[in-house]
Each structure stands twice: as C-alpha cells, then as structure tokens.
Design a protein around this motif. Structure first.
Motif, PDB file in Angstrom:
ATOM      1  N   ARG A  59      43.755  42.311  46.200  1.00 12.58           N
ATOM      2  CA  ARG A  59      44.211  40.948  44.284  1.00 12.58           C
ATOM      3  C   ARG A  59      43.077  40.681  43.392  1.00 12.58           C
ATOM      4  O   ARG A  59      43.303  40.877  41.948  1.00 12.58           O
ATOM      5  CB  ARG A  59      44.790  40.008  44.880  1.00 12.58           C
ATOM      6  CG  ARG A  59      45.360  38.533  44.055  1.00 12.58           C
ATOM      7  CD  ARG A  59      46.433  40.066  43.029  1.00 12.58           C
ATOM      8  NE  ARG A  59      47.074  38.113  41.922  1.00 12.58           N
ATOM      9  CZ  ARG A  59      48.117  38.667  41.153  1.00 12.58           C
ATOM     10  NH1 ARG A  59      48.597  39.595  41.796  1.00 12.58           N
ATOM     11  NH2 ARG A  59      48.161  38.126  40.464  1.00 12.58           N
ATOM     12  N   THR A  60      42.109  39.966  44.072  1.00  9.30           N
ATOM     13  CA  THR A  60      40.662  40.115  43.223  1.00  9.30           C
ATOM     14  C   THR A  60      40.441  41.566  42.536  1.00  9.30           C
ATOM     15  O   THR A  60      39.586  41.857  41.796  1.00  9.30           O
ATOM     16  CB  THR A  60      39.613  40.298  44.204  1.00  9.30           C
ATOM     17  OG1 THR A  60      39.547  38.805  44.803  1.00  9.30           O
ATOM     18  CG2 THR A  60      38.485  40.311  43.367  1.00  9.30           C
TER      19      THR A  60
ATOM     20  N   PHE B  42      46.132  31.547  31.697  1.00 12.81           N
ATOM     21  CA  PHE B  42      45.770  30.386  32.434  1.00 12.81           C
ATOM     22  C   PHE B  42      46.039  30.594  33.765  1.00 12.81           C
ATOM     23  O   PHE B  42      45.635  29.678  34.395  1.00 12.81           O
ATOM     24  CB  PHE B  42      45.999  29.469  31.272  1.00 12.81           C
ATOM     25  CG  PHE B  42      44.902  29.318  30.011  1.00 12.81           C
ATOM     26  CD1 PHE B  42      43.579  28.978  30.326  1.00 12.81           C
ATOM     27  CD2 PHE B  42      45.938  29.406  29.413  1.00 12.81           C
ATOM     28  CE1 PHE B  42      43.242  28.725  28.849  1.00 12.81           C
ATOM     29  CE2 PHE B  42      45.212  29.595  27.513  1.00 12.81           C
ATOM     30  CZ  PHE B  42      43.785  29.324  28.058  1.00 12.81           C
ATOM     31  N   GLN B  43      47.173  30.827  34.384  1.00 15.47           N
ATOM     32  CA  GLN B  43      47.766  31.043  35.074  1.00 15.47           C
ATOM     33  C   GLN B  43      47.547  32.163  36.667  1.00 15.47           C
ATOM     34  O   GLN B  43      47.916  32.384  37.604  1.00 15.47           O
ATOM     35  CB  GLN B  43      49.175  31.091  35.451  1.00 15.47           C
ATOM     36  CG  GLN B  43      49.951  29.721  35.066  1.00 15.47           C
ATOM     37  CD  GLN B  43      51.170  29.661  34.654  1.00 15.47           C
ATOM     38  OE1 GLN B  43      52.525  30.598  34.583  1.00 15.47           O
ATOM     39  NE2 GLN B  43      52.071  28.327  34.648  1.00 15.47           N
ATOM     40  N   GLY B  44      46.153  32.675  35.489  1.00 13.49           N
ATOM     41  CA  GLY B  44      45.995  34.185  36.595  1.00 13.49           C
ATOM     42  C   GLY B  44      46.730  35.072  36.921  1.00 13.49           C
ATOM     43  O   GLY B  44      46.392  36.282  37.806  1.00 13.49           O
TER      44      GLY B  44
ATOM     45  N   ALA C 266      36.715  31.430  37.002  1.00 11.98           N
ATOM     46  CA  ALA C 266      38.502  31.195  37.323  1.00 11.98           C
ATOM     47  C   ALA C 266      38.702  29.655  37.193  1.00 11.98           C
ATOM     48  O   ALA C 266      39.850  29.707  36.308  1.00 11.98           O
ATOM     49  CB  ALA C 266      38.162  31.076  39.014  1.00 11.98           C
ATOM     50  N   PHE C 267      38.057  29.001  37.576  1.00 14.23           N
ATOM     51  CA  PHE C 267      38.563  27.410  37.678  1.00 14.23           C
ATOM     52  C   PHE C 267      38.346  26.178  36.554  1.00 14.23           C
ATOM     53  O   PHE C 267      38.987  24.836  36.333  1.00 14.23           O
ATOM     54  CB  PHE C 267      37.926  26.997  39.121  1.00 14.23           C
ATOM     55  CG  PHE C 267      39.161  27.531  40.504  1.00 14.23           C
ATOM     56  CD1 PHE C 267      40.064  27.750  40.314  1.00 14.23           C
ATOM     57  CD2 PHE C 267      38.183  28.562  41.244  1.00 14.23           C
ATOM     58  CE1 PHE C 267      40.941  28.664  41.460  1.00 14.23           C
ATOM     59  CE2 PHE C 267      38.446  29.087  41.854  1.00 14.23           C
ATOM     60  CZ  PHE C 267      39.653  29.370  42.035  1.00 14.23           C
ATOM     61  N   ILE C 268      37.671  26.530  35.467  1.00 17.82           N
ATOM     62  CA  ILE C 268      37.401  25.810  34.617  1.00 17.82           C
ATOM     63  C   ILE C 268      36.919  26.506  33.517  1.00 17.82           C
ATOM     64  O   ILE C 268      37.898  26.013  32.567  1.00 17.82           O
ATOM     65  CB  ILE C 268      35.562  25.592  34.651  1.00 17.82           C
ATOM     66  CG1 ILE C 268      34.974  24.542  35.876  1.00 17.82           C
ATOM     67  CG2 ILE C 268      34.903  24.711  33.291  1.00 17.82           C
ATOM     68  CD1 ILE C 268      33.989  24.302  35.905  1.00 17.82           C
ATOM     69  N   ASN C 269      36.871  27.880  33.252  1.00 17.08           N
ATOM     70  CA  ASN C 269      36.871  28.301  32.056  1.00 17.08           C
ATOM     71  C   ASN C 269      38.996  29.844  31.770  1.00 17.08           C
ATOM     72  O   ASN C 269      39.202  29.890  31.395  1.00 17.08           O
ATOM     73  CB  ASN C 269      36.301  29.505  31.283  1.00 17.08           C
ATOM     74  CG  ASN C 269      34.714  29.019  31.117  1.00 17.08           C
ATOM     75  OD1 ASN C 269      34.024  27.770  30.845  1.00 17.08           O
ATOM     76  ND2 ASN C 269      33.348  30.477  31.398  1.00 17.08           N
TER      77      ASN C 269
ATOM     78  N   PHE D 105      38.244  38.580  34.275  1.00 18.57           N
ATOM     79  CA  PHE D 105      36.220  38.570  34.747  1.00 18.57           C
ATOM     80  C   PHE D 105      35.510  37.650  36.440  1.00 18.57           C
ATOM     81  O   PHE D 105      34.552  38.580  36.092  1.00 18.57           O
ATOM     82  CB  PHE D 105      35.687  37.665  33.148  1.00 18.57           C
ATOM     83  CG  PHE D 105      33.741  37.312  33.354  1.00 18.57           C
ATOM     84  CD1 PHE D 105      33.615  38.509  32.080  1.00 18.57           C
ATOM     85  CD2 PHE D 105      33.122  36.720  33.119  1.00 18.57           C
ATOM     86  CE1 PHE D 105      32.694  39.158  32.103  1.00 18.57           C
ATOM     87  CE2 PHE D 105      31.805  37.012  32.622  1.00 18.57           C
ATOM     88  CZ  PHE D 105      31.178  37.990  31.861  1.00 18.57           C
ATOM     89  N   ALA D 106      36.184  36.781  36.219  1.00 19.95           N
ATOM     90  CA  ALA D 106      35.668  35.942  37.533  1.00 19.95           C
ATOM     91  C   ALA D 106      35.913  36.899  38.539  1.00 19.95           C
ATOM     92  O   ALA D 106      35.145  37.492  39.848  1.00 19.95           O
ATOM     93  CB  ALA D 106      36.397  34.343  38.143  1.00 19.95           C
TER      94      ALA D 106
END
Length: 292
Positions: free
Chosen positions: A32-33, A43-45, A254-257, A262-263
C-alpha cells in the motif's frame, strides 16, 4: 504420494496463522505504501491523481529531505558504534566471576525494562536548562550551562546520548549471553600458556563472539534508522530540523500535513536505505564472522 500431500497440507496449516498476520500487518502496508507513493492523496489518504515518479524526483531537490537524510545518518553514526562498544565493555565486566556481580548485571540491563516514553521524559528533565542535573553538574565545574535540546549544535547529540542509554540494556544482555556461551576451557588453556588478557580478547573472545556482535550491529542499525519516539518527545524534530530524521519526517508529512503520497515516497526511500545497508552488512561483514 498421499503421505507427502498430507504433510504438505499440515505444514501449510501450521504456517498459515503467521502468514496471515504478516500479510495484514507487514506485506499489505508495504504494498500500500509503494502504491500511494505514485499518487496525490486527499486528507484521508485516498489516492486521487496518478503522478508517477514525481514525488521521488521532488525528493532529490527537496532541501528538507536532504537535511533529514543527513540527520538520520549522523544519528546512526552517533548511536550504533557507541552502543555496541559500551555494551561490549559492560558485558566483559559483568562476565567476571566477582562477588555481587549480579547486582551490576541488573543495573546494566535495567534500561531494557523502560519504555521509550518514560526514558525520554527522564532525559527531558535531565536536559532541562533550569533544573536539569546535567547543567547543575556543569555549573559545579565552573562551565556555562547549555540549552541542550534547543541548540542546533547539540540537539542531535543530546538525543543520541539518550538513545544510547536506552539501547544499552538489550545489547548488554545479548552480548553477556554470548560471552557466557564461550567454552571456559579455552581461557584456562590460554592462562596455562601465559597469554595476556588482551591477547585472549582479540584471539578468543572477539572471534567466538563475532556472530553475536554481528547480530547486535545489524539490529542496532535497523533500529537506529527507525527511531521516532525520543525524537518526538524531546525535540519534535527541531531546532531548525536538526533532529528531523527520516521516520519523523514521514510522520510529519503523513499525520500533520496529510500529504500521504509524499510521506509514502519517503517511506519507500527509507526502506531501500535499510535494505541496502543490511545487504552490505551480510555481504561485507558476515564473511568475517566466525561460526563455531
């Protein structure tokens, strides 16, 4: 023929629970990554736009990513050799047949039982510029106090020192176990021949302990590249990104921006770095390991 098929089915059934766990918690996240690294995400990935290798091309020019790479390799350089050398020295001391040595073994291995969060909080208070014991000792010797975690010149080294302290317990126990598995008659024969302690160390202890040392170095390298907890608690990647290692950079993106694509690209790069370093370890170092 039927017996072989039966044994094969039994073997598959035995490994199926482990394979299922690895598939859910390791293989799927890896795939998945890699998939997300080729996409822009919301924003939900959720993948929205396919962009190919643009994330990776941008990383080659991104100043923050280069600083994260530098911080990561410096952190590994600070922590891994120091941890191995100190743990090896403590293991040699604790392996001596002395009265009350069990107390010191317990003390040396005590950091193994502490969580990263608890250890980081302890070191945060020790580094505190106002009430921390480190600055109190420095002032007692007539030196000036430091803002250890707020100074770009000392922050990464300060976190590295705390990390070495956290990791010593595990490395010490493994190396002590390796030392105690060495045949004691080898040392008795060396004493009869009049060989010095240093000669015994280089010709008996280190060669026979080399598999354990190889294991400790490999695990410590991988663990150092994956360091996150103490960075998050002590410095939040600062000051001026000097302690923003790759794992913390991935977390921030990933969890702040909420830039999951990109993460993910950074995570793929980190995976490749760890893979290459581990491969070089086995190719260049393992050949020098003396297996009994």
């Amino acid at each position: 023929m039927l017996y072989t098929i039966k044994r094969t089915i039994e073997g598959i059934l035995y490994i199926f629970p482990s394979f299922l766990l690895f598939s859910v918690f390791v293989f799927y996240p890896m795939v998945r990554t890699g998939y997300l690294s080729f996409y822009m995400t919301d924003f939900q990935g959720t993948p929205t736009t396919y962009i190919g290798l643009e994330h990776f091309l941008y990383l080659l020019e991104d100043r923050n990513f280069k600083e994260s790479l530098k911080a990561t390799f410096l952190f590994v350089l600070y922590t891994v050799p120091t941890t191995v050398v100190i743990s090896f020295g403590l293991a040699l001391l604790a392996n001596e047949k002395l009265r009350g040595i069990q107390i010191f073994r317990t003390i040396f291995s005590s950091t193994l039982g502490m969580s990263v969060a608890a250890s980081s909080v302890i070191w945060m208070f020790m580094y505190n510029p106002a009430v921390g014991i480190i600055n109190r000792l420095i002032l007692a010797f007539g030196w000036r106090e430091y803002q250890w975690l707020l100074n770009p010149d000392t922050a990464l080294a300060a976190v590295a020192i705390a990390t070495v302290w956290m990791n010593i317990g595990f490395s010490f126990l493994i190396l002590l176990g390796g030392l105690q598995n060495i045949d004691i008659t080898l040392y008795e024969s060396a004493k009869v021949l009049g060989l010095s302690r240093m000669y015994q160390l280089w010709r008996i202890t280190i060669p026979l302990l080399s598999p354990t040392l190889f294991f400790i170095v490999t695990v410590s390298l991988i663990h150092a590249f994956q360091t996150f907890g103490q960075i998050d608690i002590l410095t939040k990647g600062g000051p001026m990104n000097t302690t923003t290692v790759l794992v913390y950079s991935i977390y921030r993106e990933a969890f702040i921006n909420y830039n999951f694509g990109f993460a993910s690209a950074q995570a793929v790069i980190l995976f490749l770095i760890v893979l290459i370093v581990t491969f070089l370890q086995f190719v260049l170092v393992e050949r020098k390991v003396h297996y009994q």
